[in-house]
Design an enzyme around this catalytic site. Sequence first.
Site, PDB file in Angstrom:
ATOM      1  N   HIS B  36       0.827  -1.212   0.000  1.00 35.34           N
ATOM      2  CA  HIS B  36       0.000   0.000   0.000  1.00 35.34           C
ATOM      3  C   HIS B  36       0.859   1.259   0.000  1.00 35.34           C
ATOM      4  O   HIS B  36       0.552   2.221  -0.692  1.00 35.34           O
ATOM      5  CB  HIS B  36      -0.995  -0.027   1.156  1.00 35.34           C
ATOM      6  CG  HIS B  36      -2.204  -0.860   0.845  1.00 35.34           C
ATOM      7  ND1 HIS B  36      -2.192  -2.220   0.938  1.00 35.34           N
ATOM      8  CD2 HIS B  36      -3.433  -0.518   0.370  1.00 35.34           C
ATOM      9  CE1 HIS B  36      -3.381  -2.691   0.548  1.00 35.34           C
ATOM     10  NE2 HIS B  36      -4.147  -1.678   0.212  1.00 35.34           N
ATOM     11  N   LYS B 102      -9.916  -7.742   7.399  1.00 33.45           N
ATOM     12  CA  LYS B 102     -10.693  -7.980   8.615  1.00 33.45           C
ATOM     13  C   LYS B 102     -10.686  -6.741   9.494  1.00 33.45           C
ATOM     14  O   LYS B 102      -9.765  -5.923   9.414  1.00 33.45           O
ATOM     15  CB  LYS B 102     -10.162  -9.194   9.382  1.00 33.45           C
ATOM     16  CG  LYS B 102      -8.847  -8.984  10.095  1.00 33.45           C
ATOM     17  CD  LYS B 102      -8.529 -10.173  10.998  1.00 33.45           C
ATOM     18  CE  LYS B 102      -7.180 -10.017  11.672  1.00 33.45           C
ATOM     19  NZ  LYS B 102      -7.241  -9.231  12.917  1.00 33.45           N
TER      20      LYS B 102
END
Lengths: 295, 192
Positions: B36, B102
Amino acid sequence: MKFEIDEKKLHNAVVELIRRASTQLPADVISAMEKGRDSEEPGSPAQSVLKLMLENAQMAREDETPICQDTGTNIYYVTVPVGVSLRKVEKVIVEATKTATEKAYLRPNMVDSITGRNTGDNSGVMSPLIHFEEWDEPKINMQLALKGGGSENVSAQYKLPDNKLKAGRNLDGVYKCVIDAVNKAQGLGCAPGIIGLGIGGDRAIGMLIAKKQIFRNIDDTNPDSEMAKLEEKLYKDLNILGIGPMGFGGNTTVLGVKVGAAHRLPASFFVSIAYMCWADRHATLNYSSEEVSYD
Amino acid sequence: MISLKFPVSEEEVRTLKVGDEVSLNGIMVLGRDNAHAWMYEEKPDEIRNLLKGTVIYHCGPVVKKVDDEWIFVAAGPTTSIREEPYQGDVLKEYDLRAVIGKGGMGDKTLAALKEHGAVYLHAIGGTAALLAKAVVKVHDVLKLEEFGIPEAMWVIEVKDFPTVVTMDSHGQSLHQVIKGKSNIVADKLISG
């Protein structure tokens, strides 16, 4: 009689200990999750999440693959007979860790904090982490827990008094810290969690005590009646927060609360909360010249 | 159970709502912290075609090499909130339609999901053995040497990979709802 270590035999035993810890969820954790599953509303997301978790645990056991890909910090508590070389035991554990990584029981997890490089075999500074104690028994007792990053990131430490929580320097203050920490964690620590609580100590000892609680059987009762009461109250109240498995909502937010304490300085009152994920992976090895057994 | 095959269109993704159970098929790309930061800071062009219309999965797997082929041994989700500073921009920059992880994400990502037309799909944390079984093939791996196994960008093909929509493209977040409720209970317990 002098206690001798057969390094090869111990190496193989530690690799097996790691395999068991990584791939076999302990029976008490499984039955606590089954209890949770049955307490959730039929067809609810909470119930289907718990079902999937249990299915996964069974699959991992059968296939001998890790329950969770984050095989975590490997924490050892090792008790040895008088005269055993700790350096020798440490060396065996480090080598066994490398072997277990090759066998894919462990993910290569350890990253150099300065350069960002992964060592590739889980070795590193303070890795695996080993605590040694000595006893009079003629055998080695080795406990291993695998604690993942998600649950470690929501673990917390408070200092009493805490103005924001209006938490004083007493067990009621401790209670408030735990409610706050578990509420802040939501599903992030992979709920339903097992809460290890360390009361007192300095910052390091408090967290050590908290993490040691993870090894206790979920169904045991604290021999100290005050701590037993606190465990029971927290277990009940944390489960009405409604966070539920993975934070999807539900009655099963924690599977157990385990409390330990250490003496502290008059000036310091730390509350250390070790959040362990539902994949509460731990195993024990008993090793002597006659015996290699696991529980 | 809704079935989704990547790549998907914006229209398809817009039909999904919080609470929908979605089974995933097709190609997904793994990316976590290093990936990222790389996509956000350097905006590499070589992954544009790969990511268009597809999904990024927050996961650092356990893998094994058997006869020169990579096998996924354990592959559950990692905590998504660490990517909060990057995710919204990465989503738009690379025209992604979904994120899997999650724990859910924050306001910035929720706004980007709405604006761009994408969803957050929640996989069950810790169910790594089960999710690895849904991986039918490892097609490629990018940045393996530089990022290491857990952080590399693995390109995988999945079949019947189970998820639940917990943040949709209409501004809804299950995580906000649950947190709002549990905050009230916690306040009550703490104030006695």
